[in-house]
Design a protein around this motif. Structure first.
Motif, PDB file in Angstrom:
ATOM      1  N   ARG A 212      -5.289  18.224  29.761  1.00 25.87           N
ATOM      2  CA  ARG A 212      -5.994  18.299  28.486  1.00 25.87           C
ATOM      3  C   ARG A 212      -5.255  19.218  27.514  1.00 25.87           C
ATOM      4  N   LYS A 213      -4.701  20.304  28.038  1.00 26.51           N
ATOM      5  CA  LYS A 213      -3.916  21.190  27.188  1.00 26.51           C
ATOM      6  C   LYS A 213      -2.643  20.482  26.707  1.00 26.51           C
ATOM      7  N   ALA A 214      -2.044  19.687  27.587  1.00 23.70           N
ATOM      8  CA  ALA A 214      -0.825  18.972  27.218  1.00 23.70           C
ATOM      9  C   ALA A 214      -1.077  18.012  26.068  1.00 23.70           C
ATOM     10  N   VAL A 215      -2.255  17.381  26.076  1.00 26.07           N
ATOM     11  CA  VAL A 215      -2.594  16.463  24.978  1.00 26.07           C
ATOM     12  C   VAL A 215      -2.703  17.232  23.668  1.00 26.07           C
ATOM     13  N   SER A 216      -3.370  18.376  23.710  1.00 26.48           N
ATOM     14  CA  SER A 216      -3.560  19.147  22.476  1.00 26.48           C
ATOM     15  C   SER A 216      -2.275  19.814  22.009  1.00 26.48           C
ATOM     16  N   ARG A 217      -1.357  20.141  22.940  1.00 31.12           N
ATOM     17  CA  ARG A 217      -0.116  20.828  22.578  1.00 31.12           C
ATOM     18  C   ARG A 217       1.055  19.869  22.366  1.00 31.12           C
ATOM     19  N   HIS A 218       0.819  18.580  22.497  1.00 29.36           N
ATOM     20  CA  HIS A 218       1.870  17.569  22.282  1.00 29.36           C
ATOM     21  C   HIS A 218       3.080  17.820  23.196  1.00 29.36           C
ATOM     22  N   GLN A 219       2.814  17.937  24.482  1.00 19.76           N
ATOM     23  CA  GLN A 219       3.877  18.217  25.439  1.00 19.76           C
ATOM     24  C   GLN A 219       4.512  16.961  26.018  1.00 19.76           C
ATOM     25  N   PHE A 220       4.177  15.820  25.492  1.00 20.85           N
ATOM     26  CA  PHE A 220       4.725  14.576  26.037  1.00 20.85           C
ATOM     27  C   PHE A 220       5.979  14.162  25.267  1.00 20.85           C
ATOM     28  N   ARG A 221       6.872  13.450  25.979  1.00 21.90           N
ATOM     29  CA  ARG A 221       8.089  12.934  25.368  1.00 21.90           C
ATOM     30  C   ARG A 221       8.292  11.499  25.817  1.00 21.90           C
TER      31      ARG A 221
ATOM     32  N   GLU B  90      13.087   0.133  27.803  1.00 23.27           N
ATOM     33  CA  GLU B  90      11.693   0.391  28.165  1.00 23.27           C
ATOM     34  C   GLU B  90      11.409   1.862  27.873  1.00 23.27           C
ATOM     35  N   ALA B  91      10.311   2.111  27.148  1.00 23.31           N
ATOM     36  CA  ALA B  91       9.905   3.479  26.841  1.00 23.31           C
ATOM     37  C   ALA B  91       9.044   4.010  27.974  1.00 23.31           C
ATOM     38  N   LEU B  92       9.403   5.173  28.502  1.00 22.13           N
ATOM     39  CA  LEU B  92       8.702   5.777  29.635  1.00 22.13           C
ATOM     40  C   LEU B  92       8.257   7.192  29.254  1.00 22.13           C
ATOM     41  N   ILE B  93       6.996   7.495  29.518  1.00 25.33           N
ATOM     42  CA  ILE B  93       6.454   8.788  29.104  1.00 25.33           C
ATOM     43  C   ILE B  93       6.821   9.880  30.109  1.00 25.33           C
ATOM     44  N   ARG B  94       7.077  11.071  29.590  1.00 26.61           N
ATOM     45  CA  ARG B  94       7.356  12.248  30.397  1.00 26.61           C
ATOM     46  C   ARG B  94       6.499  13.405  29.887  1.00 26.61           C
ATOM     47  N   TRP B  95       6.036  14.245  30.816  1.00 21.82           N
ATOM     48  CA  TRP B  95       5.262  15.436  30.474  1.00 21.82           C
ATOM     49  C   TRP B  95       6.166  16.635  30.673  1.00 21.82           C
ATOM     50  N   GLN B  96       6.498  17.305  29.589  1.00 20.73           N
ATOM     51  CA  GLN B  96       7.414  18.451  29.640  1.00 20.73           C
ATOM     52  C   GLN B  96       6.628  19.733  29.399  1.00 20.73           C
ATOM     53  N   LEU B  97       6.586  20.573  30.417  1.00 17.58           N
ATOM     54  CA  LEU B  97       5.875  21.842  30.306  1.00 17.58           C
ATOM     55  C   LEU B  97       6.621  22.809  29.380  1.00 17.58           C
ATOM     56  N   ASP B  98       5.952  23.896  29.050  1.00 16.29           N
ATOM     57  CA  ASP B  98       6.546  24.859  28.123  1.00 16.29           C
ATOM     58  C   ASP B  98       7.865  25.431  28.643  1.00 16.29           C
ATOM     59  N   ASP B  99       8.014  25.509  29.980  1.00 19.20           N
ATOM     60  CA  ASP B  99       9.252  26.045  30.544  1.00 19.20           C
ATOM     61  C   ASP B  99      10.322  24.973  30.727  1.00 19.20           C
ATOM     62  N   GLY B 100      10.067  23.760  30.216  1.00 22.25           N
ATOM     63  CA  GLY B 100      11.051  22.692  30.282  1.00 22.25           C
ATOM     64  C   GLY B 100      10.951  21.802  31.503  1.00 22.25           C
ATOM     65  N   VAL B 101      10.116  22.163  32.478  1.00 22.54           N
ATOM     66  CA  VAL B 101       9.960  21.367  33.696  1.00 22.54           C
ATOM     67  C   VAL B 101       9.250  20.055  33.365  1.00 22.54           C
ATOM     68  N   LEU B 102       9.794  18.953  33.919  1.00 23.50           N
ATOM     69  CA  LEU B 102       9.188  17.643  33.715  1.00 23.50           C
ATOM     70  C   LEU B 102       8.247  17.323  34.869  1.00 23.50           C
ATOM     71  N   VAL B 103       7.015  16.939  34.549  1.00 20.76           N
ATOM     72  CA  VAL B 103       6.031  16.544  35.557  1.00 20.76           C
ATOM     73  C   VAL B 103       6.135  15.037  35.770  1.00 20.76           C
ATOM     74  N   SER B 104       6.203  14.615  37.020  1.00 22.51           N
ATOM     75  CA  SER B 104       6.339  13.199  37.344  1.00 22.51           C
ATOM     76  C   SER B 104       5.133  12.402  36.855  1.00 22.51           C
ATOM     77  N   PRO B 105       5.369  11.261  36.255  1.00 19.43           N
ATOM     78  CA  PRO B 105       4.238  10.412  35.839  1.00 19.43           C
ATOM     79  C   PRO B 105       3.343  10.033  37.008  1.00 19.43           C
ATOM     80  N   ALA B 106       3.928   9.953  38.212  1.00 23.18           N
ATOM     81  CA  ALA B 106       3.120   9.608  39.379  1.00 23.18           C
ATOM     82  C   ALA B 106       2.033  10.634  39.635  1.00 23.18           C
TER      83      ALA B 106
END
Length: 758
Positions: free
Chosen positions: A505-514, A532-548
């Motif tokens: 929920r914080k990621a949605v509000s902080r626009h952390q997706f790429r 193909e466009a694939l979504i990635r969640w990038q945390l503030d420290d740059g770590v990418l969270v797997s879509p899975a």
């Protein structure tokens, strides 16, 4: 003397032949081939189709191979031991039809393989086939006739008194004729079925059953379903005695069938059982319908009426005992009986099923605010929606208050049942969550679901109910989850999910997706066809969270709707930027979640994004996962048609891993089929994966769809896909998903294709 027999293949709807271009070995033979193909092309048109279609096809086929004989035929019965010819050509002229026993003949081998080609000496190879000797046949070429559903119905063959020469086009020409003849046979069968239905079903107020000559049920009408409770798919293919009861012994039914077969008609009264096991009296007439030419029985028509009006009072009492008065759903008593029966059936067949316990959220507040009468109307509205679920897969009941239970059939074993069950549960929640009109006002209510799977989570009624109740309690404890499967480590997992949901929920509000982009390429020459466009969640420290990790949570919480809206807008923005830079990027595909499809505002949202960004919809391809389409095929079709009407290209993602079929696929207005990476991964080592991929490609092409393979990592996989006729591919062999700046950097450099063009 040469004989070519291919390895027997599974009965899968794979189109076996491809036209072979190039010069033949003899000009005369090529001329015959071209004439035959021209005639076949003309015969394909309903306007120009000749009256004697099969005879014309065989005449041209025999001419193409310089053969003396040609015939096509279909199996005489389900034993598939003999064929009855549809047409025969001998010496360029039509001949009378025959019945041909298959044992010990080249036709028997042709039906087991893609085709059998014998240049000469066929009599020596098949000495038991007296017909070959009688006709003086020396050479033979035969191939099976296969329906659109992949079932072998018969075969077509050409035979010559002289040796037959094999040309580059030999296999493909016979294959084209075989496919066309099979299609025409199916068309004629369908027309006959329509005529049969029109003549038999005129009086729809009486129950009607149509039996085959061996007393298998072929058709029933609506009145039959109304009287007996059986849906057509529950009785088609079953024996006529499916309604039999113990009021009549074996001798009674045998005599009934004997009279109908020998005298052509049986009429009388008898007792029968409906689907629920209830006894009803009927007056039945059975009439045999024969072939006018041969006198052979084609089928039986059984017409019956319910004469048990005196049973209505008893049925009313039974309903009062087994159904809830407020909702008209089965009550707790009926549910307990049904659950016990389901467990007994699953135990004997060694299958599984799921029990979903469903509870309305904050129903008590509605009762307190609006009164119990309004609460009862809401319960009835919820029950009405539950009753729209397919009865062959769901059994809903009201247990008490706002607690409902749903017994759900599971097509897989417990180890792999959770994914389809999760999809069904989400669809169930969406069904209930759609706003109601209550007392003139729009009312929305949510629900929570706990799921237990038999026998994994309980071996008897009490155990499975207890597990489902436990799962329901866990689901209600987490209002953002709403669906929970029973498992021993439920509490620990629930805590982790709560934490992840908060972060999301914080990621949605902080626009952390790429948005990352993976290139797609033509299989034949490696040219770039799109991304193909694939979504990635990038945390503030740059770590990418797997879509899975986060996509399932996003779907279950409903956040996927907002995330998907952002993703589509971001891709449209990127397309606009690439257009400004002058990049030729092909077409960009975007994944659409099933939750987005079920959002009533989805189509409107898409139109708003397109209007705001000015993107041409033809630059976009919307990908929908196959399993989501199958939740509600009719609703899915409506949405897809709306999107296609806006100009989007549509594709089915992860095709082959859900429980759909080609029968559904032909109704979906999609342009592209994406073969799931699990099949591509094993295509070089697993024959089943090879067969599945080849089948998807062949059937997809026949339906006019493009085929894209996902997860291509090696050149060997690419070569195999190229040989199978796949159109496009994507995977690590070409590129990993990369951010847009890497795409732009690559577009400024010369495109490297040597890895895939060879």
């Amino acid at each position: 003397m040469k004989r070519s027999v291919r390895v027997p293949r599974q009965k899968t709807p794979v189109h076996r032949f491809a036209v072979i271009a190039g010069a033949g070995r003899k000009e005369a033979a090529d001329g015959c081939m071209q004439t035959a193909l021209a005639a076949l092309a003309a015969a394909c048109s309903p306007v120009t189709r000749p009256k004697h279609f099969f005879e014309e096809c065989l005449r041209n086929l025999a001419a193409a191979y310089s053969a003396d004989f040609a015939f096509c035929g279909v199996f005489t019965d389900d034993t598939e031991t003999a064929i009855e010819t549809v047409a025969v050509v001998a010496g360029g002229r039509g001949s009378k039809n025959i019945t041909y026993e298959l044992a010990g003949t080249p036709c028997e081998d042709a039906l087991k393989a893609d085709n059998v080609f014998i240049e000469c000496g066929v009599q020596k190879l098949y000495p038991a086939d007296s017909l070959l000797e009688e006709m003086g046949v020396e050479s033979y070429f035969g191939a099976p006739l296969i329906t659109a559903d992949g079932e072998v119905m018969g075969l077509v063959a050409v035979l010559g008194r002289k040796p037959m020469m094999r040309h580059p086009w030999t296999d493909s020409v016979l294959g084209l004729f075989a496919n066309r003849i099979a299609l025409e046979l199916e068309r004629q069968r369908i027309e006959q079925e329509i005529e049969l239905s029109a003549s038999v079903f005129e009086n729809s107020h009486e129950g009607i059953m149509i039996f085959s000559a061996d007393w298998q049920i072929r058709k029933v009408n609506r009145a039959f379903t109304k009287i007996t409770g059986y849906e057509p798919d529950e009785v088609i293919g079953k024996h006529a005695r499916i309604l039999a009861c113990d009021r009549h012994d074996e001798t009674f039914y045998l005599e009934l069938m004997r009279v109908a077969e020998e005298e052509g008609r049986w009429e009388g009264d008898l007792w029968s059982l409906n689907k629920a096991g209830g006894l009803f009296g009927e007056r039945r007439t059975i009439t045999a319908v024969r072939d006018p030419a041969s006198g052979r029985i084609l089928h039986f028509v059984s017409i019956f009426t319910d004469i048990s009006e005196e049973k209505f009072a008893e049925q009313r009492i039974n309903r009062l005992a087994h159904y809830d008065q407020t909702t008209e759903l089965p009550n707790r008593l009926f549910f307990s009986e049904k659950l016990s029966q389901t467990i007994a059936g699953a135990r004997s067949s060694e299958t599984c099923f799921a029990l979903m316990m469903l509870n309305l959220d904050k129903f008590k507040a509605i009762n307190e605010s609006y009164g119990h009468m309004t609460g009862d109307r809401l319960l009835k509205a919820v029950a009405d929606r539950l009753q729209t679920l397919p009865s062959d897969h769901y059994f809903p009941a009201r247990l008490s208050g706002d607690e409902f239970a749903v017994i759900c059939r599971v097509p897989q074993d417990p180890a792999c049942a959770e994914q389809p069950l999760a999809i069904r549960a989400r669809a169930l929640l969406d069904l209930i969550g759609t706003p109601f009109m209550l007392d003139g006002e729009q009312t929305t209510i949510s629900a929570s679901v706990g799921i237990a799977i038999y026998p994994r989570d309980g071996a008897d009624s009490q155990a499975i109910i207890r597990s489902a109740d436990f799962a329901l309690a866990a689901a209600k404890a987490n209002p953002h989850r709403r669906t929970e499967f029973y498992r021993t480590e439920l509490c620990e997992q629930a805590e982790r999910q709560v934490a992840l949901t908060k972060l999301l929920r914080k990621a949605v509000s902080r626009h952390q997706f790429r948005a990352y982009y993976q290139s797609k390429h033509a299989v034949d020459d490696g040219r770039l066809t799109g991304y193909e466009a694939l979504i990635r969640w990038q945390l503030d420290d740059g770590v990418l969270v797997s879509p899975a990790q986060f996509i399932p949570v996003a779907e279950e919480t409903g956040l996927i709707v907002e995330i998907g809206r952002w993703m589509l807008g971001e891709v449209c923005r990127q397309i606009t930027e690439w257009r400004r830079l002058g990049y030729a990027f092909g077409r960009v595909s975007v994944n659409i979640s099933g939750r987005q499809l079920t959002d009533p505002e989805f189509v409107t949202t898409v139109a708003e994004i397109i209007g705001r960004t000015g993107v041409d919809p033809s630059d976009l391809e919307l990908e929908i996962t196959e399993s989501w389409l199958m939740v509600d095929p009719e609703r899915s079709t409506e949405i897809l048609q709306a999107l296609r009407g806006m100009g989007f290209k549509l594709s089915i993602d992860d095709f082959g891993i859900a429980y759909s079929s080609m029968n559904y696929l032909k109704h979906f207005p999609v342009d592209i089929i994406k073969v799931d990476r699990s099949f591509v991964r094993d295509i070089l080592t697993d024959r089943d994966s090879q067969a599945i991929v080849s089948a998807i490609i062949a059937m997809g092409h026949n339906l006019g769809r493009e085929i894209v393979a996902e997860g291509v990592e090696t050149r060997g996989q690419l070569d195999m896909l190229r040989s199978a006729g796949c159109d496009e591919a994507q995977g690590y062999l070409f590129s990993r998903p990369v951010p847009p700046e890497d795409v732009e950097r690559a577009r400024r450099m010369p495109l490297r294709q040597e890895a895939v063009a060879s």
